[in-house]
Write an enzyme that holds these catalytic residues in place. Structure first.
Site, PDB file in Angstrom:
ATOM      1  N   ASP A  67      85.094  28.878  41.444  1.00  0.00           N
ATOM      2  CA  ASP A  67      86.133  28.088  42.106  1.00  0.00           C
ATOM      3  C   ASP A  67      87.237  28.995  42.627  1.00  0.00           C
ATOM      4  O   ASP A  67      87.328  30.160  42.244  1.00  0.00           O
ATOM      5  CB  ASP A  67      86.685  26.981  41.189  1.00  0.00           C
ATOM      6  CG  ASP A  67      86.963  27.447  39.767  1.00  0.00           C
ATOM      7  OD1 ASP A  67      86.948  28.668  39.519  1.00  0.00           O
ATOM      8  OD2 ASP A  67      87.202  26.587  38.909  1.00  0.00           O
ATOM      9  N   HIS A 138      86.999  18.490  33.664  1.00  0.00           N
ATOM     10  CA  HIS A 138      86.490  19.127  34.882  1.00  0.00           C
ATOM     11  C   HIS A 138      85.618  20.327  34.549  1.00  0.00           C
ATOM     12  O   HIS A 138      85.777  20.970  33.522  1.00  0.00           O
ATOM     13  CB  HIS A 138      87.606  19.461  35.872  1.00  0.00           C
ATOM     14  CG  HIS A 138      88.506  20.618  35.512  1.00  0.00           C
ATOM     15  ND1 HIS A 138      89.826  20.681  35.919  1.00  0.00           N
ATOM     16  CD2 HIS A 138      88.283  21.760  34.812  1.00  0.00           C
ATOM     17  CE1 HIS A 138      90.353  21.817  35.490  1.00  0.00           C
ATOM     18  NE2 HIS A 138      89.446  22.477  34.818  1.00  0.00           N
TER      19      HIS A 138
HETATM   20  C1  F6R Z   1      88.178  28.274  36.066  1.00  0.00           C
HETATM   21  C2  F6R Z   1      87.457  27.035  35.798  1.00  0.00           C
HETATM   22  C3  F6R Z   1      88.085  25.935  35.021  1.00  0.00           C
HETATM   23  C4  F6R Z   1      88.305  26.325  33.558  1.00  0.00           C
HETATM   24  C5  F6R Z   1      88.885  25.171  32.752  1.00  0.00           C
HETATM   25  C6  F6R Z   1      89.220  25.587  31.342  1.00  0.00           C
HETATM   26  O1  F6R Z   1      87.377  29.123  36.871  1.00  0.00           O
HETATM   27  O2  F6R Z   1      86.365  26.897  36.214  1.00  0.00           O
HETATM   28  O3  F6R Z   1      87.256  24.799  35.092  1.00  0.00           O
HETATM   29  O4  F6R Z   1      87.093  26.721  33.011  1.00  0.00           O
HETATM   30  O5  F6R Z   1      90.039  24.678  33.361  1.00  0.00           O
HETATM   31  O6  F6R Z   1      90.218  26.572  31.395  1.00  0.00           O
HETATM   32  P1  F6R Z   1      90.642  27.384  30.080  1.00  0.00           P
HETATM   33  O7  F6R Z   1      89.437  28.188  29.693  1.00  0.00           O
HETATM   34  O8  F6R Z   1      91.776  28.269  30.534  1.00  0.00           O
HETATM   35  O9  F6R Z   1      91.005  26.385  29.050  1.00  0.00           O
END
Ligand code: F6R
Length: 247
Positions: A67, A138
């Site tokens: 993303d 998400h």
């Molecule tokens: C970032 C992404 C997001 C994160 C998600 C969790 O490339 O794909 O979907 O994986 O927001 O973020 P963290 O790991 O920071 O809790």
């Protein structure tokens, strides 16, 4: 969907790195889509350590960006590509030319999304997806609601994502409002998926992902319809201390 409960974040990172290394050992030129965010950072660091020790070889893998914020140049330090480069590509010695990137501010984002989907198709789909779990369920920036057949596309970030990404931008109001995300269609078709989940703040959304309704309102719950999915969650995310929890 399999669930592995890791003791803590270090354990989660080690288990995830070993799974990624095993997938690459089986297929050295694996097409791998990679999340940024905090959760996979330990696994990526562990992979770099393993490569230095000769236990992992990233030479032939084909990385795909998951993303990107729209309008933030890929070489901006706040860009998700920049994060992927610092955390994964550079430590593993992977040149930018080998990465299938998402457009940052391409003049025609829609056409760039079609080109990305065509590149995934040309690769034969993803061999491995390494994903984190958003606070609203998400995957990438497939914000709720995201149907299972959603293509790679431009999305408007939800309040939950603006809030959770605020700390990276020095405040919620500075977070870009739009992003580009690899679509659910390709993520759900991955031949293997690792969903990494850490911390007590992910407890409720992990529970919804594993045991709630399978619904586009919790995009991660759609992984229950997918093939080989392993959730690697640490004990804090599972809530082992919570007597109602079924981990
Ligand atoms: C970032 C992404 C997001 C994160 C998600 C969790 O490339 O794909 O979907 O994986 O927001 O973020 P963290 O790991 O920071 O809790």
């Amino acid at each position: 969907m399999n669930l592995i409960v890791a003791n803590d974040y270090a354990d989660l990172s080690r288990v995830a790195a070993e799974r990624i290394a095993a997938a690459v050992a089986r297929k050295p030129d694996a097409a791998i889509v990679l999340a940024t965010g905090n959760t996979p950072m330990g696994a990526y660091a562990e992979l770099a350590r393993m490569q230095r020790a000769g236990a992992f070889d990233a030479t032939h893998i084909r990385p795909f960006q998951l993303d990107a914020y729209l309008g933030i140049p890929f070489d901006d330090e706040r860009a998700l590509y920049g994060w992927l480069e610092r955390a994964f590509l550079r430590p593993l010695g992977i040149a930018r030319e080998r990465v299938v990137m998402l457009p940052d501010g391409a003049p025609d984002p829609e056409a760039a999304c079609r080109a990305y989907d065509a590149a995934v198709d040309a690769a034969g789909g993803f061999d491995l997806a390494v994903l984190g779990l958003g606070p609203n369920g998400h995957l990438g920036f497939n914000e709720p609601p995201s149907p299972a057949d959603a293509p790679t596309r431009r999305v408007i970030l939800t309040e939950a994502s603006l809030n959770s990404n605020g700390p990276y931008w020095g405040g919620r109001d500075r977070v870009p409002r739009e992003a580009i995300t690899c679509g659910m269609r390709h993520l759900l078709a991955a031949r293997e998926t690792l969903l990494l989940v850490s911390g007590a703040h992910k407890r409720e959304i992990l529970r919804a992902t594993l045991y709630g309704p399978v619904t586009s309102d919790v995009p991660a719950s759609l992984l229950r319809l997918a093939g080989k999915v392993t959730v690697i969650a640490d004990a804090a995310a599972c809530g082992r201390d919570d007597p109602t929890w079924r981990c």
